[in-house]
Design an enzyme around this catalytic site. Structure first.
Site, mmCIF file in Angstrom:
data_model
loop_
_atom_site.group_PDB
_atom_site.id
_atom_site.type_symbol
_atom_site.label_atom_id
_atom_site.label_comp_id
_atom_site.label_asym_id
_atom_site.label_seq_id
_atom_site.Cartn_x
_atom_site.Cartn_y
_atom_site.Cartn_z
ATOM 1 N N GLU A 138 0.805 -0.902 0.272
ATOM 2 C CA GLU A 138 -0.242 0.237 0.337
ATOM 3 C C GLU A 138 0.831 0.901 -0.291
ATOM 4 O OE1 GLU A 138 -2.991 0.828 3.291
ATOM 5 O OE2 GLU A 138 -3.786 1.931 2.887
ATOM 6 N N GLY A 160 2.422 2.588 10.786
ATOM 7 C CA GLY A 160 2.506 1.956 12.487
ATOM 8 C C GLY A 160 2.276 0.316 11.703
ATOM 9 N N ALA A 161 1.583 -0.164 11.072
ATOM 10 C CA ALA A 161 1.145 -1.650 10.873
ATOM 11 C C ALA A 161 0.259 -1.394 9.225
ATOM 12 C CB ALA A 161 0.795 -2.384 12.003
ATOM 13 N N MET A 162 0.679 -2.363 8.570
ATOM 14 C CA MET A 162 -0.540 -3.597 7.416
ATOM 15 C C MET A 162 -1.288 -4.643 7.070
ATOM 16 S SD MET A 162 -1.254 -1.565 4.382
ATOM 17 C CE MET A 162 -1.952 -2.501 3.219
ATOM 18 N N GLU A 163 -2.935 -4.114 6.742
ATOM 19 C CA GLU A 163 -3.358 -4.996 7.005
ATOM 20 C C GLU A 163 -4.392 -6.091 5.768
ATOM 21 O OE1 GLU A 163 -3.986 -1.337 6.780
ATOM 22 O OE2 GLU A 163 -5.627 -1.111 4.596
ATOM 23 N N HIS A 200 -7.512 -2.113 14.743
ATOM 24 C CA HIS A 200 -7.241 -1.663 13.198
ATOM 25 C C HIS A 200 -6.840 -2.323 11.843
ATOM 26 C CE1 HIS A 200 -6.825 1.921 11.517
ATOM 27 N NE2 HIS A 200 -6.032 1.728 10.361
ATOM 28 N N GLU A 201 -5.831 -3.025 12.203
ATOM 29 C CA GLU A 201 -5.606 -3.929 10.792
ATOM 30 C C GLU A 201 -6.643 -4.822 11.798
ATOM 31 O OE1 GLU A 201 -3.656 -1.989 9.323
ATOM 32 O OE2 GLU A 201 -2.405 -1.345 11.046
ATOM 33 N N HIS A 239 -9.652 -3.968 9.549
ATOM 34 C CA HIS A 239 -9.832 -3.388 7.997
ATOM 35 C C HIS A 239 -9.856 -4.946 7.444
ATOM 36 C CE1 HIS A 239 -7.630 0.827 7.435
ATOM 37 N NE2 HIS A 239 -7.153 0.248 8.138
ATOM 38 N N GLU A 269 -9.660 4.232 6.167
ATOM 39 C CA GLU A 269 -9.325 4.403 7.298
ATOM 40 C C GLU A 269 -10.452 5.138 8.653
ATOM 41 O OE1 GLU A 269 -7.178 3.015 7.738
ATOM 42 O OE2 GLU A 269 -5.882 2.695 6.040
HETATM 43 N N1 0A1 Z 1 -3.274 1.243 6.271
HETATM 44 C C1 0A1 Z 1 -2.575 1.165 7.190
HETATM 45 C C2 0A1 Z 1 -1.391 2.087 6.901
HETATM 46 C C3 0A1 Z 1 -0.278 1.652 6.129
HETATM 47 C C4 0A1 Z 1 -0.019 2.865 4.476
HETATM 48 C C5 0A1 Z 1 0.619 2.521 3.931
HETATM 49 C C6 0A1 Z 1 1.925 2.041 4.427
HETATM 50 O O1 0A1 Z 1 3.440 2.193 3.203
HETATM 51 C C7 0A1 Z 1 4.286 2.196 4.268
HETATM 52 C C8 0A1 Z 1 1.734 1.273 4.945
HETATM 53 C C9 0A1 Z 1 0.810 1.046 6.358
HETATM 54 C C10 0A1 Z 1 -3.289 1.100 8.379
HETATM 55 O O2 0A1 Z 1 -3.916 1.956 8.588
HETATM 56 O O3 0A1 Z 1 -3.155 0.553 9.081
HETATM 57 ZN ZN ZN Z 2 -5.778 1.475 8.234
#
Ligand code: 0A1
Ligand code: ZN
Length: 863
Positions: free
Chosen positions: A128, A268-271, A304-305, A308, A327
């Site tokens: 993402e 922070g993290a990724m879903e 949060h993750e 998602h 988001e």
């Molecule tokens: N979708 C994730 C946020 C996120 C967006 C971009 C990234 O790239 C480095 C990483 C994470 C969330 O809302 O947690």
């Molecule tokens: Zn998110």
């Protein structure tokens, strides 16, 4: 790769209004990875289906890739060419085809941490928003959904664990020391949710049985030695799964749910579907190394993750302009979850504090944008507090307007209607309208207009009947000079201070630019409780005497409103003092005393309420921010409260701290209050205080107290300061997350030599630009230190501009995130503003600057 010698490419602006549905869909994808840290070969087979009526070539986006071979339907294919970084394949008049493309990438050289990269010997992905195109050629847009089959082969010793989305359906070994795994994800998903991890990891396993009785295997994967610090994350995961079933009726949909923690991560993290990837910071926690706030962060981000999976994955976004669809809604969901798991009023206070600290300034500055932006140059720049946190407030307002049952009817309709689709914000609002039986025509302006609305209030009386007049204005923002009034829920109450009848909690729906609200009969001017629970994300201008605010701080029946009243009282005093007028310390001291003495059983609430507003928030109330006056006056008030209540603060600290292993809301509250007591006492300058704080530091049985004491000492120049910093460093030098705290407390210091200290810390052997957490712990903390960053000689600005210039070629996303503080120049005096602009110009003059940094710096310069 950025080519510094090439002439600058003019930035391309993408507009929301230009959206067109994809001409080719890709229902199935097979990926084949031959893994290596320096070279990974990627074979991609895309089954493509034409959706356009007429023949049209297939555009596959790429970023830094070279096609090694292209085949169509099993035959080598020559009808392709490159357009910039993209691969255009001419498929003639075909309506279906299997397009195969081979590429090779170098994960170890990927310092941007987008696409496939190496972190501590392990391979992982971040796709993402537009990272998939750095792995293989692909349409790489969220409205192209595919079923993925992923095969990976790698050395068994280097990569004993091979993970991807969905389920592992086969695995085996080669005779050359390699092994392979085949993963299949049955749920069609956009490319930004693809994930792969290969490395030497250990797992904390558990399971969860869903409401329909399906058993889901849960795994949290970390480096060996860290597994003992994953318990809190695992509990948070199980709690989230149960909560989403109970509150939204949403069940998990795969047999496996894996989380991997990596130490080099931009966010922070990724879903990613079935394979979340986390910054270690939001997974690892134990009492010795994590504060209560860190624990809450782990719980909130895990939730949060996980959430998602429905709000983002099962229903995804049509295009990146719709980012707040997933988001804003998911932040609202994680906020509600955390409120349910702990103290709801305290959670609301924390959420509003964050909104005011991060989003209000954004909305008032050159980077202001609606929660659904109209255009962007680089989408990574739009992962903002506006899209996330204001976005959550917009969902919360709909929930307030509808009430719980109708809101649930709306979300049920939304999930059921759009399951498996790439949806829009408009789809969400329409589901709320239909499910909740409400007209949200005017409410849609929240998606269109940027800027924080301001409500100016006046109370009036006519023959014993009182009324409240509300004037709503929405300020002009870049590209939006004229604004229309917004629809919003405003919760109010009015109290008769002499004990007569009150107007109980009332929900008013504001729609007009001016609106009169009848309050009823009162013998004297009622005490007005306004925007209770922060029902609308607005600024309220309402002149209230200190006595009225103090009364509300003590008597309002809404805890958030009690907090607000005390904060307003402090704010009024501090703003007046910073502007050169007399400060009213006694009224504040009285109110703090009352709150502290009447603390009953909620130390967490008391700790929040008696905390002084931040320097930045005080600055936000001033026409021109005067960072030095703000620091001086805030410290003076802190010292006055510290001295006036010295015995109380000492008594709080003399009591026994709850054991660090006790994570109940009450124990956390007690620790928070002890931290506040430390800060108040330290501000007094009383001689024995550094020793007392050092005592707390040494006796601490956990990180919450240890860090609070260290941060308090870091502001001063006592011998204890140097001693504590040294002890802390020696003890935790091998723990990166704790070492981040060591950098952070020094960058937050109120000492006059902090700019110089940050310079020196940047030279420290443990400092590195390759790790985003480390960069944020030093420089991110520093930009949050208002008086230091805005040091009158401009050294703070120079420091950040130098960082941006050094970091941009390596990690443009993280570099660009450091720019907004320099963009607030309009809020400062002419001398500071000129220096801030000059630094922005210096950044922009760098050859080969990334699109991320160019967009942020050029927009910031416009003001
Ligand atoms: N979708 C994730 C946020 C996120 C967006 C971009 C990234 O790239 C480095 C990483 C994470 C969330 O809302 O947690
Ligand atoms: Zn998110």
């Amino acid at each position: 790769m950025t080519d510094a010698s090439s002439s600058p490419v003019p930035p391309v602006t993408i507009h929301r209004s230009d959206y067109r549905p994809p001409e080719w869909q890709v229902p199935d994808i097979a990926l084949d990875f031959a893994l290596g840290l320096d070279t990974t070969r990627v074979g991609a087979a895309l089954s493509v289906v034409r959706h356009a009526d007429a023949p049209t070539p297939l555009t596959l986006r790429g970023d830094g890739l070279t096609p090694l071979a292209v085949c169509v339907d099993g035959e080598s294919w020559n009808d392709w060419h490159m357009e910039g970084a993209d691969l255009i394949v001419d498929l003639g008049d075909r309506t279906h085809a299997v397009v195969e493309v081979d590429t090779a990438i170098d994960p170890a050289a990927n310092t941007q941490l987008m696409g496939l990269y190496a972190s501590n010997g392990m391979l992982c992905t971040q796709c993402e928003a537009e990272g998939f195109r750095r792995i293989t050629f692909h349409p790489d847009r969220p409205d192209v959904l595919s079923r993925y089959k992923v095969r990976m082969t790698g050395d068994k010793t280097a990569f004993p664990i091979l993970l991807s989305n969905g389920n592992c359906i086969a695995k085996g070994e080669g005779d050359d020391g390699s092994h392979w795994a085949l993963w299949e994800d049955p749920w069609p998903k956009p490319s930004y949710l693809f994930a792969l991890v290969a490395g030497d990891l250990v797992v904390n396993r558990d399971s969860f049985t869903t409401m329909s009785g399906r058993k889901v295997e849960l795994g949290i994967w970390v480096r060996a030695g860290d597994e003992g610090r994953t318990g809190h994350a695992m509990q948070a995961l199980k709690d989230s799964m149960a909560w989403d079933e109970r509150v939204y009726g949403r069940e998990y949909d795969l047999d496996l749910f894996n989380i991997v923690a990596v130490s080099d991560f931009n966010m922070g993290a990724m879903e990613n579907k079935g394979l979340n990837i986390f910054n270690t910071r939001y997974i690892l926690a134990d009492p010795d190394t994590a504060t209560d706030l860190d624990y809450d962060g782990v719980q909130g981000v895990v939730a949060h993750e996980y959430f998602h999976n429905w709000s983002g994955n099962r229903v995804t976004c049509r295009d990146w302009f719709q980012l707040s669809l997933k988001e804003g809604f998911t932040v609202y969901r994680d906020q509600s979850f955390s409120a349910d798991m702990g103290s709801a009023p305290v959670k609301r206070i924390e959420d509003v504090r964050l909104l005011r600290a991060a989003q209000f300034p954004e909305d008032a500055g050159p980077l202001a944008h609606p929660i659904r932006p109209d255009s962007y140059q680089e989408i990574s720049n739009f992962y903002t507090a506006t899209v996330y946190n204001k976005g959550a407030e917009i969902i919360r307002m709909m929930a307030t307007l509808l009430g719980p049952q109708r809101f649930r009817a709306g979300t049920d309709l939304y999930f059921d209607r759009h399951d498996g689709e790439a949806a829009t914000c408009e789809d969400f609002v329409r589901a709320m309208e239909e499910g909740g039986a409400i007209d949200l025509t005017q409410f849609r302006r929240w998606y269109e207009q940027a800027g924080t609305p301001r409500l100016t209030l006046t109370l009036s009386e006519d023959q014993g009947q009182w009324a409240l007049d509300v004037v709503q204005t929405v300020p002009p923002t870049p590209g939006q000079p004229e604004k229309l009034p917004m629809m919003m829920p405003l919760r109010i109450a009015a109290f008769d201070r002499s004990g007569g009848a009150s107007l109980p909690d009332t929900l008013v729906t504001l729609t007009g630019a001016t609106q009169r609200i009848a309050l009823g009969a009162f013998g004297a001017r009622p005490a007005l409780s306004i925007n209770r629970g922060f029902s609308a994300p607005v600024i309220v201008d309402f002149e209230r005497a200190p006595g009225e605010l103090a009364w509300l701080a003590a008597h309002d029946d809404d805890p958030f409103a009690r907090y607000e009243a005390l904060q307003q009282l402090m704010l009024d005093t501090l703003v007046a003092a910073a502007a050169g007028n007399a400060a009213h310390h006694p009224a504040v001291i009285d109110a703090v005393t009352q709150t502290l003495r009447g603390r009953g059983d909620d130390p967490a609430f008391v700790a929040e309420a008696v905390l002084l507003p931040s320097e930045a928030f005080i600055g936000d109330q001033m026409l021109t921010v005067d960072p030095d006056a703000i620091r001086r006056e805030r410290l003076a008030l802190q010292a006055a409260i510290g001295r006036a209540l010295e015995d109380e603060w000492r008594a709080i600290l003399a009591g026994k701290a709850p054991p660090a292993t006790d994570l109940s809301p009450h124990a956390k509250g007690e620790r928070r209050l002890r931290g506040v007591a430390l800060a108040y006492l330290a501000a007094t300058g009383i001689a024995d205080i550094p020793a007392l704080v050092f005592g707390v530091f040494s006796d601490a049985d956990g990180m919450t107290e240890r860090q609070a004491a260290l941060a308090t000492l870091a502001h001063g120049d006592s011998d204890e300061r140097a001693h504590a910093l040294d002890i802390f460093y020696q003890r935790y030098r091998d723990n990166p997350l704790v070492l981040d705290k060591w950098f952070q407390v020094q960058a937050w210091s109120m000492r006059p030599d902090t700019v110089e200290a940050v310079h020196q810390l940047a030279e420290h052997p443990d400092f590195t630009l390759s790790n985003p957490n480390r960069v944020r712990s030093l420089y991110g903390a520093f930009t949050g230190n208002q008086a230091a960053f805005h040091q009158a000689d401009g050294a703070g600005y120079r420091l950040i501009a130098d960082l941006v210039i050094a970091l941009d070629p390596r990690n443009p996303q993280t570099a660009a995130r450091m720019i907004p503080p320099l963009g607030r120049w309009k809020r400062f005096d002419e001398a500071r503003a000129a220096m801030m602009r000059a630094e922005l110009e210096r950044i922009l003059a760098q050859p080969g600057l990334s699109r991320d940094t160019t967009e942020q710096a050029s927009k910031s310069l416009l003001g």
